[in-house]
Design an enzyme around this catalytic site. Structure first.
Site, PDB file in Angstrom:
ATOM      1  N   LYS A  78       0.859  -1.181   0.000  1.00  0.00           N
ATOM      2  CA  LYS A  78       0.000   0.000   0.000  1.00  0.00           C
ATOM      3  C   LYS A  78       0.896   1.232   0.000  1.00  0.00           C
ATOM      4  O   LYS A  78       1.673   1.449   0.933  1.00  0.00           O
ATOM      5  CB  LYS A  78      -0.921   0.009   1.216  1.00  0.00           C
ATOM      6  CG  LYS A  78      -1.869   1.206   1.251  1.00  0.00           C
ATOM      7  CD  LYS A  78      -2.778   1.139   2.461  1.00  0.00           C
ATOM      8  CE  LYS A  78      -3.717   2.326   2.525  1.00  0.00           C
ATOM      9  NZ  LYS A  78      -4.590   2.286   3.713  1.00  0.00           N
ATOM     10  N   LYS A 119      -2.177  -1.508  -3.721  1.00  0.00           N
ATOM     11  CA  LYS A 119      -3.025  -0.314  -3.692  1.00  0.00           C
ATOM     12  C   LYS A 119      -2.147   0.929  -3.771  1.00  0.00           C
ATOM     13  O   LYS A 119      -1.158   1.009  -3.030  1.00  0.00           O
ATOM     14  CB  LYS A 119      -3.847  -0.306  -2.395  1.00  0.00           C
ATOM     15  CG  LYS A 119      -4.787   0.880  -2.252  1.00  0.00           C
ATOM     16  CD  LYS A 119      -5.508   0.837  -0.913  1.00  0.00           C
ATOM     17  CE  LYS A 119      -6.453   2.033  -0.772  1.00  0.00           C
ATOM     18  NZ  LYS A 119      -7.121   2.082   0.535  1.00  0.00           N
TER      19      LYS A 119
END
Length: 329
Positions: free
Chosen positions: A200, A254
């Site tokens: 992320k 992400k």
């Protein structure tokens, strides 16, 4: 070795729709989609999100309709994100441990409406902290790793007791997957999955999401000490390796579109399911381009989702899940 032209004409297999379908190397179906939904307080609430045209915050009583829609469209899983009211946000994020908090109510509502529908829940403290960070903060501004992990375990167990099927830690604290897995096993939740937000990034593409969950106005500083540097790719492989070793059943990259190279690297290196999150900023960009008349929405949506699958994703979290499922249906 390929024969030369004209013995080989690569356009032959593209001439007819049936042939293009037959020769497609990558497929996309509603079963590949996870639908993120924002939940808010109240009853009968459908609250449009200004920075995400077409996406609403829904009150818990509106979730049954969403669950029914997902099942009818063949979408296998809904992901929940709460918009926690300001008076419930504290320095220690204790609302995350409340068995009757907004997310726990939402899990139960979805399961009451459609017991066979998968429910994914985010594990991080930013929806609950008064400073907007994913972890607990020291007086000097440092985000405290190990004490945060203890709270994340409690949050995960709280959500598992409510009926969650997938625990998705998005906080990026070191060691949290192992601790959560041990906590779930210790309480008998051996079938609850962990989908780790393993790579992320500290991205510019999260702004509309923070508006949607109401954390943007609370955030003090930035999240660069725990989310990944966008310059790094090899580090992503280390993060993924750690999360798999600690007990993650699947991993997530992400954001999505700016990090297709990371998705491919992870898929090639590790034999676990890889998911991507087509995040709020990606959604907002497409919507803005459509509104400006420079993109055809339906084609653009399916092309981006197919790109995730081609890069190696098993599935995609996308706000376009209902639209894409209808187009694919």
């Amino acid at each position: 070795m390929t024969a030369s032209y004209p013995a080989t004409r690569l356009r032959r297999t593209r001439v007819a729709p049936w042939s293009r379908s037959l020769h497609a190397e990558t497929t996309l179906s509603p079963a590949d989609l996870i639908w993120p939904i924002f939940v808010t307080e109240g009853r009968g609430v459908t609250d449009p999100i200004r920075t995400m045209p077409g996406v609403d915050r829904l009150s818990v009583d509106r979730l049954a309709a969403a669950a029914n829609e997902a099942v009818a469209l063949g979408i296998p899983c809904i992901a929940l994100f709460p918009n926690t009211q300001g008076h419930l946000r504290t320095e220690d994020g204790k609302e995350a441990l409340n068995p009757d908090n907004l997310v726990c109510q939402a899990i139960k509502a979805l399961k009451d409406a459609q017991p066979g529908l998968g429910v994914l829940v985010d594990v991080a403290l930013d929806p609950y902290t008064s400073h907007g960070h994913d972890g607990l903060m020291h007086d000097d501004g440092r985000i405290l790793n190990d004490v945060t992990v203890e709270v994340l375990v409690g949050q995960s167990l709280n959500q598992a007791r409510a009926g969650a099927d997938i625990i998705a830690p998005s906080d990026m604290m070191d060691g949290r997957v192992a601790a959560i897995r041990a906590g779930l096993e210790g309480e008998g939740f051996c079938d609850v999955q962990i989908m780790a937000y393993a790579a992320k990034y500290a991205s510019a593409f999260y702004g509309p999401f923070r508006d949607a969950v109401g954390s943007g106005g609370y955030l003090k500083g930035d999240k660069k000490t725990y989310q990944m540097d966008p310059a790094n790719s090899r580090e992503a492989l280390r993060e993924v390796a750690f999360d798999i070793a600690e007990g993650a059943d699947s991993v997530m990259v992400k954001p999505g579109m700016p990090y297709l190279d990371i998705i491919r690297m992870v898929r090639d290196r590790f034999d676990v399911p890889v998911f991507a999150y087509q995040v709020s900023g990606e959604y907002a960009l497409i919507e803005a381009a459509v509104a400006a008349g420079v993109l055809e929405k339906d084609r653009a949506v399916l092309e981006t989702l197919l790109g995730f699958k081609r890069a190696g994703c098993s599935g995609v979290l996308t706000y376009y899940a209902p639209l894409a499922a209808k187009l694919l249906g």
